[in-house]
Motif scaffolding. Structure first.
Motif, PDB file in Angstrom:
ATOM      1  N   PRO A  57     -10.863   3.847  -8.246  1.00 54.55           N
ATOM      2  CA  PRO A  57     -11.164   4.846  -7.213  1.00 54.55           C
ATOM      3  C   PRO A  57     -12.299   4.360  -6.324  1.00 54.55           C
ATOM      4  O   PRO A  57     -13.033   3.429  -6.695  1.00 54.55           O
ATOM      5  N   VAL A  58     -12.449   4.985  -5.172  1.00 53.65           N
ATOM      6  CA  VAL A  58     -13.475   4.552  -4.218  1.00 53.65           C
ATOM      7  C   VAL A  58     -14.386   5.712  -3.861  1.00 53.65           C
ATOM      8  O   VAL A  58     -13.994   6.877  -3.902  1.00 53.65           O
ATOM      9  N   LEU A  59     -15.618   5.375  -3.508  1.00 54.57           N
ATOM     10  CA  LEU A  59     -16.573   6.340  -2.981  1.00 54.57           C
ATOM     11  C   LEU A  59     -16.725   6.070  -1.490  1.00 54.57           C
ATOM     12  O   LEU A  59     -16.965   4.936  -1.071  1.00 54.57           O
ATOM     13  N   GLY A  60     -16.569   7.119  -0.692  1.00 49.52           N
ATOM     14  CA  GLY A  60     -16.656   6.977   0.756  1.00 49.52           C
ATOM     15  C   GLY A  60     -15.587   7.811   1.421  1.00 49.52           C
ATOM     16  O   GLY A  60     -14.611   8.218   0.777  1.00 49.52           O
ATOM     17  N   THR A  61     -15.752   8.046   2.713  1.00 44.27           N
ATOM     18  CA  THR A  61     -14.807   8.855   3.463  1.00 44.27           C
ATOM     19  C   THR A  61     -14.233   8.039   4.611  1.00 44.27           C
ATOM     20  O   THR A  61     -14.233   6.813   4.563  1.00 44.27           O
ATOM     21  N   ARG A  62     -13.733   8.724   5.646  1.00 38.26           N
ATOM     22  CA  ARG A  62     -13.003   8.039   6.713  1.00 38.26           C
ATOM     23  C   ARG A  62     -13.783   6.879   7.336  1.00 38.26           C
ATOM     24  O   ARG A  62     -13.275   5.761   7.450  1.00 38.26           O
ATOM     25  N   GLN A  63     -15.020   7.123   7.752  1.00 38.87           N
ATOM     26  CA  GLN A  63     -15.752   6.091   8.484  1.00 38.87           C
ATOM     27  C   GLN A  63     -15.984   4.828   7.662  1.00 38.87           C
ATOM     28  O   GLN A  63     -15.669   3.729   8.123  1.00 38.87           O
ATOM     29  N   PRO A  64     -16.543   4.913   6.428  1.00 41.95           N
ATOM     30  CA  PRO A  64     -16.689   3.685   5.646  1.00 41.95           C
ATOM     31  C   PRO A  64     -15.344   3.058   5.272  1.00 41.95           C
ATOM     32  O   PRO A  64     -15.246   1.831   5.148  1.00 41.95           O
ATOM     33  N   ALA A  65     -14.305   3.875   5.111  1.00 48.05           N
ATOM     34  CA  ALA A  65     -12.983   3.313   4.823  1.00 48.05           C
ATOM     35  C   ALA A  65     -12.505   2.469   5.990  1.00 48.05           C
ATOM     36  O   ALA A  65     -11.996   1.353   5.809  1.00 48.05           O
ATOM     37  N   GLU A  66     -12.660   2.984   7.216  1.00 47.98           N
ATOM     38  CA  GLU A  66     -12.212   2.252   8.390  1.00 47.98           C
ATOM     39  C   GLU A  66     -13.025   0.976   8.607  1.00 47.98           C
ATOM     40  O   GLU A  66     -12.519  -0.012   9.134  1.00 47.98           O
ATOM     41  N   ALA A  67     -14.276   1.003   8.158  1.00 48.71           N
ATOM     42  CA  ALA A  67     -15.151  -0.167   8.319  1.00 48.71           C
ATOM     43  C   ALA A  67     -15.042  -1.143   7.164  1.00 48.71           C
ATOM     44  O   ALA A  67     -15.702  -2.191   7.175  1.00 48.71           O
ATOM     45  N   VAL A  81       0.861  -1.181   0.000  1.00 45.88           N
ATOM     46  CA  VAL A  81       0.000   0.000   0.000  1.00 45.88           C
ATOM     47  C   VAL A  81       0.898   1.232   0.000  1.00 45.88           C
ATOM     48  O   VAL A  81       1.628   1.483   0.968  1.00 45.88           O
ATOM     49  N   LEU A  82       0.847   1.984  -1.087  1.00 48.23           N
ATOM     50  CA  LEU A  82       1.667   3.184  -1.232  1.00 48.23           C
ATOM     51  C   LEU A  82       0.783   4.397  -1.002  1.00 48.23           C
ATOM     52  O   LEU A  82      -0.086   4.714  -1.812  1.00 48.23           O
ATOM     53  N   GLY A  83       1.000   5.053   0.144  1.00 49.29           N
ATOM     54  CA  GLY A  83       0.165   6.187   0.541  1.00 49.29           C
ATOM     55  C   GLY A  83      -0.701   5.807   1.722  1.00 49.29           C
ATOM     56  O   GLY A  83      -1.596   4.971   1.591  1.00 49.29           O
ATOM     57  N   THR A  84      -0.424   6.410   2.883  1.00 41.13           N
ATOM     58  CA  THR A  84      -1.184   6.052   4.095  1.00 41.13           C
ATOM     59  C   THR A  84      -1.812   7.286   4.723  1.00 41.13           C
ATOM     60  O   THR A  84      -1.655   7.543   5.920  1.00 41.13           O
ATOM     61  N   GLY A  85      -2.527   8.043   3.900  1.00 40.46           N
ATOM     62  CA  GLY A  85      -3.323   9.134   4.419  1.00 40.46           C
ATOM     63  C   GLY A  85      -4.595   8.595   5.046  1.00 40.46           C
ATOM     64  O   GLY A  85      -4.661   7.428   5.465  1.00 40.46           O
ATOM     65  N   ILE A  86      -5.646   9.409   5.086  1.00 38.89           N
ATOM     66  CA  ILE A  86      -6.908   8.999   5.693  1.00 38.89           C
ATOM     67  C   ILE A  86      -7.404   7.686   5.104  1.00 38.89           C
ATOM     68  O   ILE A  86      -7.758   6.753   5.828  1.00 38.89           O
ATOM     69  N   MET A  87      -7.423   7.600   3.782  1.00 40.49           N
ATOM     70  CA  MET A  87      -7.984   6.434   3.114  1.00 40.49           C
ATOM     71  C   MET A  87      -6.998   5.271   3.062  1.00 40.49           C
ATOM     72  O   MET A  87      -7.344   4.125   3.349  1.00 40.49           O
ATOM     73  N   VAL A 117     -11.311  -3.997   1.209  1.00 40.03           N
ATOM     74  CA  VAL A 117     -11.450  -2.558   1.450  1.00 40.03           C
ATOM     75  C   VAL A 117     -12.852  -2.039   1.171  1.00 40.03           C
ATOM     76  O   VAL A 117     -13.214  -0.950   1.627  1.00 40.03           O
ATOM     77  N   GLY A 118     -13.658  -2.821   0.451  1.00 45.88           N
ATOM     78  CA  GLY A 118     -14.970  -2.327   0.065  1.00 45.88           C
ATOM     79  C   GLY A 118     -16.100  -3.285   0.351  1.00 45.88           C
ATOM     80  O   GLY A 118     -15.897  -4.498   0.494  1.00 45.88           O
ATOM     81  N   ALA A 119     -17.301  -2.726   0.448  1.00 44.56           N
ATOM     82  CA  ALA A 119     -18.500  -3.541   0.616  1.00 44.56           C
ATOM     83  C   ALA A 119     -18.980  -4.075  -0.723  1.00 44.56           C
ATOM     84  O   ALA A 119     -19.635  -5.113  -0.800  1.00 44.56           O
ATOM     85  N   ARG A 120     -18.652  -3.349  -1.799  1.00 43.78           N
ATOM     86  CA  ARG A 120     -19.126  -3.718  -3.132  1.00 43.78           C
ATOM     87  C   ARG A 120     -18.183  -3.144  -4.172  1.00 43.78           C
ATOM     88  O   ARG A 120     -17.608  -2.078  -3.989  1.00 43.78           O
ATOM     89  N   SER A 172     -12.979  13.748   7.659  1.00 41.56           N
ATOM     90  CA  SER A 172     -13.380  12.575   6.893  1.00 41.56           C
ATOM     91  C   SER A 172     -12.832  12.663   5.479  1.00 41.56           C
ATOM     92  O   SER A 172     -12.492  11.666   4.850  1.00 41.56           O
ATOM     93  N   PHE A 173     -12.753  13.904   4.983  1.00 45.61           N
ATOM     94  CA  PHE A 173     -12.216  14.187   3.657  1.00 45.61           C
ATOM     95  C   PHE A 173     -11.749  15.634   3.726  1.00 45.61           C
ATOM     96  O   PHE A 173     -12.550  16.533   3.973  1.00 45.61           O
ATOM     97  N   ALA A 174     -10.457  15.848   3.556  1.00 42.73           N
ATOM     98  CA  ALA A 174      -9.874  17.151   3.866  1.00 42.73           C
ATOM     99  C   ALA A 174     -10.162  18.205   2.803  1.00 42.73           C
ATOM    100  O   ALA A 174     -10.336  17.906   1.622  1.00 42.73           O
ATOM    101  N   VAL A 175     -10.175  19.462   3.239  1.00 38.55           N
ATOM    102  CA  VAL A 175     -10.376  20.598   2.341  1.00 38.55           C
ATOM    103  C   VAL A 175      -9.354  20.588   1.207  1.00 38.55           C
ATOM    104  O   VAL A 175      -9.694  20.802   0.036  1.00 38.55           O
ATOM    105  N   SER A 176      -8.084  20.344   1.522  1.00 46.76           N
ATOM    106  CA  SER A 176      -7.038  20.380   0.498  1.00 46.76           C
ATOM    107  C   SER A 176      -7.267  19.324  -0.575  1.00 46.76           C
ATOM    108  O   SER A 176      -7.051  19.573  -1.774  1.00 46.76           O
ATOM    109  N   THR A 177      -7.719  18.147  -0.173  1.00 49.42           N
ATOM    110  CA  THR A 177      -7.991  17.090  -1.144  1.00 49.42           C
ATOM    111  C   THR A 177      -9.235  17.424  -1.962  1.00 49.42           C
ATOM    112  O   THR A 177      -9.282  17.175  -3.171  1.00 49.42           O
TER     113      THR A 177
END
Length: 298
Positions: free
Chosen positions: A125-135, A13-19, A159-162, A240-245
């Motif tokens: 790419p994925v749809l979702g923010t911090r909480q669904p990512a963690e779950a 996994v390259l990149g360990t930000g929020i997601m 990583v995903g439900a679907r 959950s999803f930063a302003v800069s992103t």
């Protein structure tokens, strides 16, 4: 995540930000061996406490002997640069799951890069923010070759439900294009939420009066109420999803519209509001903090 037993893989996994961090945790908890790398190592270090996760010093160290490489970085340029750093250690045939929101032009360039490296390429790419990512409940939008999907399926399932498949060729960017369409709505709704609260403040209107007026009708939205609560209750961190992103994604949406010959005035205004909020010092806060762009000072 699926209950069906899947083979254990070695995943980089390259990149360990929020997601990326959340995705790495769910991969490890699904029984996979995970090597992570982040440009700022301190952001990756907490993952070392997770059973099955190893923090690597370089992208090459992370991808060595990997079955699947997952990229979740800031933008297309970052992905290109990091994969160049990793190239010497990549085994031909390793599945590359590219989950960064990179934009239409960049995803095509990354597809070409994957072909040159001999890697089956998945635009994912994925749809979702911090909480669904963690779950592990993200919605994965994916495009890639059918004959190699089984090899990356355990990663997508962790990583995903679907997973929604949008095409056979990752480099064609069908999943990225769908992600940009979805994000255009999310970012517009986020900024509309901030503006309605700012206008209420300017006019001396209690925001609850607005919520009471729309309650239960077609204009009511759970998303509106959730983002408004972050602002009203001053709970903009952790993001959950930063302003800069969000600012970066808004720019990609505007560019995609221009590429397709359409003018996206709302997306352009969203990009400007996120930019101003970041300049005011809200870049690391939840994107709902674009609310502050309605005011001259923080």
């Amino acid at each position: 995540m699926t209950d069906i037993e899947t083979p254990a893989l070695s995943v980089a996994v390259l990149g360990t930000g929020i997601m990326g961090a959340a995705m790495a945790r769910n991969l490890a908890r699904s029984g996979h061996t995970v090597r992570v790398w982040n440009r700022t190592r301190a952001k990756a270090e907490p993952l070392a406490a997770e059973n099955g996760v190893q923090v690597s010093d370089t992208p090459a160290d992370a991808v060595r002997d990997a079955d699947v490489v997952l990229t979740m970085l800031y933008d297309g340029d970052a992905v290109r640069d990091v994969m160049r750093e990793a190239a010497s250690a990549l085994r031909p045939g390793v599945g590359w799951v590219q989950s960064t929101t990179a934009g239409v032009d960049a995803i095509g360039e990354l597809g070409v890069m994957a072909e040159e490296l001999g890697l089956p390429f998945f635009d994912a790419p994925v749809l979702g923010t911090r909480q669904p990512a963690e779950a592990g409940q993200l919605l994965v939008l994916a495009a890639g070759p059918t004959e190699h999907r089984a090899a990356v399926a355990p990663v997508l399932d962790a990583v995903g439900a679907r997973t929604v498949w949008t095409g056979e060729e990752g480099g064609a960017g069908s999943a990225t294009r769908l992600k940009l369409v979805a994000n255009s709505w999310v970012l517009a709704a986020t900024n509309a939420t901030g503006e309605v609260l700012a206008l209420a403040q300017a006019l001396g209107v209690d925001p609850q009066s607005f919520f009471d007026v729309i309650a239960g009708g077609p204009l009511d939205m759970g998303y509106l109420r959730a983002k408004a609560a972050l602002i009203l209750d001053d709970k903009l961190t952790p993001a959950s999803f930063a302003v800069s992103t969000a600012a970066k994604d808004a720019r990609l949406i505007v560019e995609a519209g221009e590429r397709g010959g359409v003018r996206l005035d709302v997306a352009a205004a969203s990009a400007e509001r996120f930019r101003r909020a970041a300049e005011q010092g809200h870049g690391d806060e939840d994107m709902a903090a674009a609310y502050f762009a309605s005011f001259e000072e923080k």
